[in-house]
Motif scaffolding. Structure first.
Motif, PDB file in Angstrom:
ATOM      1  N   UNK A   1       0.843  -1.186   0.000  1.00 47.18           N
ATOM      2  CA  UNK A   1       0.000   0.000   0.000  1.00 47.18           C
ATOM      3  C   UNK A   1       0.883   1.242   0.000  1.00 47.18           C
ATOM      4  N   UNK A   2       0.541   2.240  -0.807  1.00 50.09           N
ATOM      5  CA  UNK A   2       1.269   3.500  -0.710  1.00 50.09           C
ATOM      6  C   UNK A   2       1.086   4.103   0.684  1.00 50.09           C
ATOM      7  N   UNK A   3       2.080   4.836   1.104  1.00 45.71           N
ATOM      8  CA  UNK A   3       2.030   5.508   2.393  1.00 45.71           C
ATOM      9  C   UNK A   3       2.068   7.014   2.141  1.00 45.71           C
ATOM     10  N   UNK A   4       1.177   7.725   2.803  1.00 53.00           N
ATOM     11  CA  UNK A   4       1.217   9.186   2.767  1.00 53.00           C
ATOM     12  C   UNK A   4       1.817   9.627   4.095  1.00 53.00           C
ATOM     13  N   UNK A   5       2.941  10.301   4.022  1.00 52.18           N
ATOM     14  CA  UNK A   5       3.546  10.826   5.245  1.00 52.18           C
ATOM     15  C   UNK A   5       3.122  12.280   5.402  1.00 52.18           C
ATOM     16  N   UNK A   6       2.323  12.532   6.431  1.00 52.73           N
ATOM     17  CA  UNK A   6       1.871  13.889   6.727  1.00 52.73           C
ATOM     18  C   UNK A   6       2.863  14.510   7.704  1.00 52.73           C
ATOM     19  N   UNK A   7       3.711  15.400   7.189  1.00 56.06           N
ATOM     20  CA  UNK A   7       4.828  15.935   7.966  1.00 56.06           C
ATOM     21  C   UNK A   7       4.337  16.769   9.146  1.00 56.06           C
ATOM     22  N   UNK A   8       3.386  17.656   8.931  1.00 56.25           N
ATOM     23  CA  UNK A   8       2.905  18.536  10.013  1.00 56.25           C
ATOM     24  C   UNK A   8       2.336  17.714  11.164  1.00 56.25           C
ATOM     25  N   UNK A   9       1.617  16.645  10.823  1.00 57.87           N
ATOM     26  CA  UNK A   9       0.950  15.844  11.842  1.00 57.87           C
ATOM     27  C   UNK A   9       1.860  14.739  12.383  1.00 57.87           C
ATOM     28  N   UNK A  10       2.970  14.471  11.705  1.00 56.71           N
ATOM     29  CA  UNK A  10       3.876  13.401  12.135  1.00 56.71           C
ATOM     30  C   UNK A  10       3.240  12.039  12.017  1.00 56.71           C
ATOM     31  N   UNK A  11       2.469  11.824  10.938  1.00 51.01           N
ATOM     32  CA  UNK A  11       1.766  10.544  10.785  1.00 51.01           C
ATOM     33  C   UNK A  11       2.000   9.946   9.410  1.00 51.01           C
ATOM     34  N   UNK A  12       2.103   8.618   9.377  1.00 50.63           N
ATOM     35  CA  UNK A  12       2.117   7.866   8.124  1.00 50.63           C
ATOM     36  C   UNK A  12       0.779   7.158   8.001  1.00 50.63           C
ATOM     37  N   UNK A  13       0.165   7.270   6.834  1.00 51.34           N
ATOM     38  CA  UNK A  13      -1.154   6.682   6.611  1.00 51.34           C
ATOM     39  C   UNK A  13      -1.111   5.857   5.332  1.00 51.34           C
ATOM     40  N   UNK A  14      -1.591   4.633   5.408  1.00 46.66           N
ATOM     41  CA  UNK A  14      -1.654   3.792   4.207  1.00 46.66           C
ATOM     42  C   UNK A  14      -2.955   4.056   3.458  1.00 46.66           C
ATOM     43  N   UNK A  15      -2.882   3.896   2.151  1.00 53.80           N
ATOM     44  CA  UNK A  15      -4.102   4.000   1.357  1.00 53.80           C
ATOM     45  C   UNK A  15      -3.970   3.085   0.156  1.00 53.80           C
ATOM     46  N   UNK A  16      -5.047   2.903  -0.570  1.00 53.12           N
ATOM     47  CA  UNK A  16      -4.986   2.119  -1.797  1.00 53.12           C
ATOM     48  C   UNK A  16      -4.492   3.002  -2.934  1.00 53.12           C
ATOM     49  N   UNK A  17      -3.809   2.409  -3.911  1.00 55.66           N
ATOM     50  CA  UNK A  17      -3.398   3.207  -5.067  1.00 55.66           C
ATOM     51  C   UNK A  17      -4.626   3.804  -5.750  1.00 55.66           C
ATOM     52  N   UNK A  18      -4.547   5.069  -6.077  1.00 56.72           N
ATOM     53  CA  UNK A  18      -5.650   5.731  -6.771  1.00 56.72           C
ATOM     54  C   UNK A  18      -6.630   6.409  -5.847  1.00 56.72           C
ATOM     55  N   UNK A  19      -6.420   6.312  -4.531  1.00 55.11           N
ATOM     56  CA  UNK A  19      -7.343   6.992  -3.619  1.00 55.11           C
ATOM     57  C   UNK A  19      -7.117   8.497  -3.652  1.00 55.11           C
ATOM     58  N   UNK A  20      -8.164   9.221  -3.385  1.00 58.44           N
ATOM     59  CA  UNK A  20      -8.129  10.679  -3.376  1.00 58.44           C
ATOM     60  C   UNK A  20      -7.455  11.160  -2.084  1.00 58.44           C
ATOM     61  N   UNK A  21      -6.495  12.044  -2.227  1.00 54.55           N
ATOM     62  CA  UNK A  21      -5.718  12.511  -1.063  1.00 54.55           C
ATOM     63  C   UNK A  21      -6.599  13.186  -0.013  1.00 54.55           C
ATOM     64  N   UNK A  22      -7.551  14.008  -0.439  1.00 55.29           N
ATOM     65  CA  UNK A  22      -8.442  14.685   0.508  1.00 55.29           C
ATOM     66  C   UNK A  22      -9.282  13.674   1.279  1.00 55.29           C
ATOM     67  N   UNK A  23      -9.802  12.683   0.569  1.00 51.89           N
ATOM     68  CA  UNK A  23     -10.656  11.699   1.235  1.00 51.89           C
ATOM     69  C   UNK A  23      -9.870  10.871   2.247  1.00 51.89           C
ATOM     70  N   UNK A  24      -8.637  10.525   1.913  1.00 51.81           N
ATOM     71  CA  UNK A  24      -7.815   9.774   2.874  1.00 51.81           C
ATOM     72  C   UNK A  24      -7.552  10.629   4.108  1.00 51.81           C
ATOM     73  N   UNK A  25      -7.189  11.896   3.890  1.00 50.78           N
ATOM     74  CA  UNK A  25      -6.906  12.785   5.021  1.00 50.78           C
ATOM     75  C   UNK A  25      -8.137  12.929   5.919  1.00 50.78           C
ATOM     76  N   UNK A  26      -9.291  13.117   5.313  1.00 53.20           N
ATOM     77  CA  UNK A  26     -10.509  13.291   6.108  1.00 53.20           C
ATOM     78  C   UNK A  26     -10.851  12.017   6.871  1.00 53.20           C
TER      79      UNK A  26
END
Ligand code: FES
Length: 146
Positions: A1-26
């Protein structure tokens, strides 16, 4: 799974390829919006221009889908590494800074720390579906066991 590293929040979040960045964040409870966006946003239509993220590191480049025509129009006077989260699909692991217009306290140290831990590239496709009856029963057994 791709990982989105949110630097400000200090969090790594997995998502499926092709997922919308806003929807994953929310979904993950990550605040994309400044005060203006919190008071009112377009819900992901690309019209309010309040869901900025800056791409800090892009493992292998093209981690996010290419800029949409909406982004090209709305981000004309913004830095080239800024995106609208609602327009960006996550293809590979990526490091982003939410609300880049807001100062990041202790930015050099936090960016350095975030950059030092490698991001997994992750697969670039959804998991394959079982194809035979036997595969389906094996998958069901595996689910029951744990
Ligand atoms: S949510 Fe309005 S532009 Fe992204």
């Amino acid at each position: 799974m791709p990982v989105i590293r949110f630097v400000r929040e200090g969090r790594d979040v997995e998502c499926f390829p092709g997922e919308n960045l806003r929807e994953v964040a929310m979904r993950e409870g990550i605040q994309l919006y400044g005060l203006k966006g919190q008071l009112g946003n377009c819900g992901g239509c690309g019209q309010c221009v309040t869901c900025f993220v800056a791409v800090v590191a892009d493992e292998g480049s093209q981690s996010l889908s290419v800029r949409t025509p909406v982004e090209e129009a709305k981000l004309r006077r913004r830095p080239q590494d800024w995106r609208l989260a609602c327009q960006a699909m996550v293809e590979r692991s990526v490091m982003v800074l939410t609300r880049p217009q807001v100062r990041l306290p202790d930015a050099p140290a936090r960016l350095k720390a975030a950059s030092e831990a490698p991001l997994p590239l992750g697969p670039t496709a959804w998991p394959a579906l079982p194809e035979t009856e036997e595969d389906l029963s094996e998958a069901a057994t595996a689910d029951e066991e744990g």
